[in-house]
Design a protein around this motif. Structure first.
Motif, mmCIF file in Angstrom:
data_model
loop_
_atom_site.group_PDB
_atom_site.id
_atom_site.type_symbol
_atom_site.label_atom_id
_atom_site.label_comp_id
_atom_site.label_asym_id
_atom_site.label_seq_id
_atom_site.Cartn_x
_atom_site.Cartn_y
_atom_site.Cartn_z
ATOM 1 N N ILE A 7 14.078 39.784 11.486
ATOM 2 C CA ILE A 7 13.340 39.555 13.032
ATOM 3 C C ILE A 7 13.434 38.086 13.214
ATOM 4 O O ILE A 7 13.628 37.496 14.156
ATOM 5 C CB ILE A 7 12.155 40.419 13.067
ATOM 6 N N SER A 8 12.396 37.424 12.245
ATOM 7 C CA SER A 8 12.136 35.847 12.415
ATOM 8 C C SER A 8 13.588 35.298 12.110
ATOM 9 O O SER A 8 13.538 34.304 13.323
ATOM 10 C CB SER A 8 11.192 35.548 11.048
ATOM 11 N N LEU A 9 14.461 35.413 11.491
ATOM 12 C CA LEU A 9 15.511 34.613 11.426
ATOM 13 C C LEU A 9 16.525 34.897 12.596
ATOM 14 O O LEU A 9 17.006 34.018 13.164
ATOM 15 C CB LEU A 9 16.379 35.168 10.250
ATOM 16 N N ALA A 10 16.597 36.366 13.244
ATOM 17 C CA ALA A 10 17.552 36.438 14.341
ATOM 18 C C ALA A 10 16.776 35.842 15.526
ATOM 19 O O ALA A 10 17.555 35.339 16.314
ATOM 20 C CB ALA A 10 17.502 38.057 14.586
ATOM 21 N N PHE A 11 15.550 35.825 15.592
ATOM 22 C CA PHE A 11 14.998 34.938 16.888
ATOM 23 C C PHE A 11 15.043 33.452 16.785
ATOM 24 O O PHE A 11 15.178 32.974 17.845
ATOM 25 C CB PHE A 11 13.012 35.603 16.841
ATOM 26 N N PHE A 12 14.938 32.995 15.624
ATOM 27 C CA PHE A 12 15.150 31.610 15.524
ATOM 28 C C PHE A 12 16.877 31.200 15.863
ATOM 29 O O PHE A 12 16.860 30.335 16.551
ATOM 30 C CB PHE A 12 14.854 31.179 14.114
ATOM 31 N N ILE A 13 17.601 32.126 15.375
ATOM 32 C CA ILE A 13 18.973 31.722 15.649
ATOM 33 C C ILE A 13 19.101 31.983 17.110
ATOM 34 O O ILE A 13 19.940 30.961 17.753
ATOM 35 C CB ILE A 13 19.900 32.970 14.806
#
Length: 221
Positions: free
Chosen positions: A75-81
């Motif tokens: 979730i965190s990485l997808a949001f950041f991307i």
């Protein structure tokens, strides 16, 4: 008339993000309440490697604690991307369909990479080493995902962020990943020397090539 019609739509675009952030906090709360001691050790991972030493058994890789934090990491990485793509003008940060695509692609990519690692490890009789090595990598990367979540929230609900901020954050994330990878290599240097050919194959096939192809795909698409 048009303005009053557009305002509710603008509000609705944030609803899915708020829901996802709530899910993230629920995952953190569950991990903390169900695995209180383990979460306490995990939260000190930046200053102590006690967590790595205590929970180095291979069975911990697929534990519910790691699964919950892995989902949080996605979730965190997808949001950041998505936020980075938005910051560079390639996407809109309120596009929930894009988030689902990124989340799904990341999940498929990481799980596929893990399965291929398992196959190669079995071929070279290095399953135990790979499981422990992956457990350490997963621990550090999920920790980064945990730290990335509040940054995502700030970036999502802020406007007018410059590209410099995104470049700086990307550089910091890559640097931290490189450092944690170096720590993992140092911790397993004796085992690596005994399986040097496997490690070179692993490094080229699963740590360099996938990211190169992803970079090539993004730059050419």
């Amino acid at each position: 008339m048009n303005e009053s019609f557009l305002i509710p739509r603008a509000i609705q675009t944030t609803d899915w993000a708020i829901f996802v952030f709530i899910v993230s906090f629920v995952l953190i709360a569950l991990a903390r309440s169900l695995f209180e001691t383990r979460f306490a050790e995990f939260s000190r991972l930046a200053i102590s490697d006690k967590y790595i030493k205590v929970y180095r058994d291979n069975s911990n890789l697929m534990s519910w604690f790691n699964i919950m934090l892995f989902v949080l990491h996605l979730i965190s990485l997808a949001f950041f991307i998505q936020l980075a793509l938005s910051g560079f003008g390639f996407a809109h940060k309120g596009d929930w369909l894009l988030f689902i695509r990124i989340f799904g692609l990341l999940g498929v990519f990481i799980l596929s990479k893990y399965l291929i690692e398992k196959i190669i490890a079995a071929s070279f009789n290095a399953e135990e080493f790979v499981e422990q090595f992956n457990l350490q990598k997963v621990s550090y990367r999920t920790y980064i995902g945990l730290l990335l979540l509040p940054i995502d929230i700030i970036l999502y609900f802020s406007s007018g962020m410059s590209k410099t901020i995104y470049f700086a954050l990307i550089a910091i994330i890559l640097l931290i990943n490189a450092l944690t990878y170096a720590v993992s290599l140092r911790n397993y240097q004796n085992a690596l020397l005994g399986k040097l050919f496997y490690f070179i194959l692993y490094l080229c096939a699963l740590e360099i090539a996938p990211y190169y192809f992803m970079y090539y795909w993004f730059t050419k698409s």
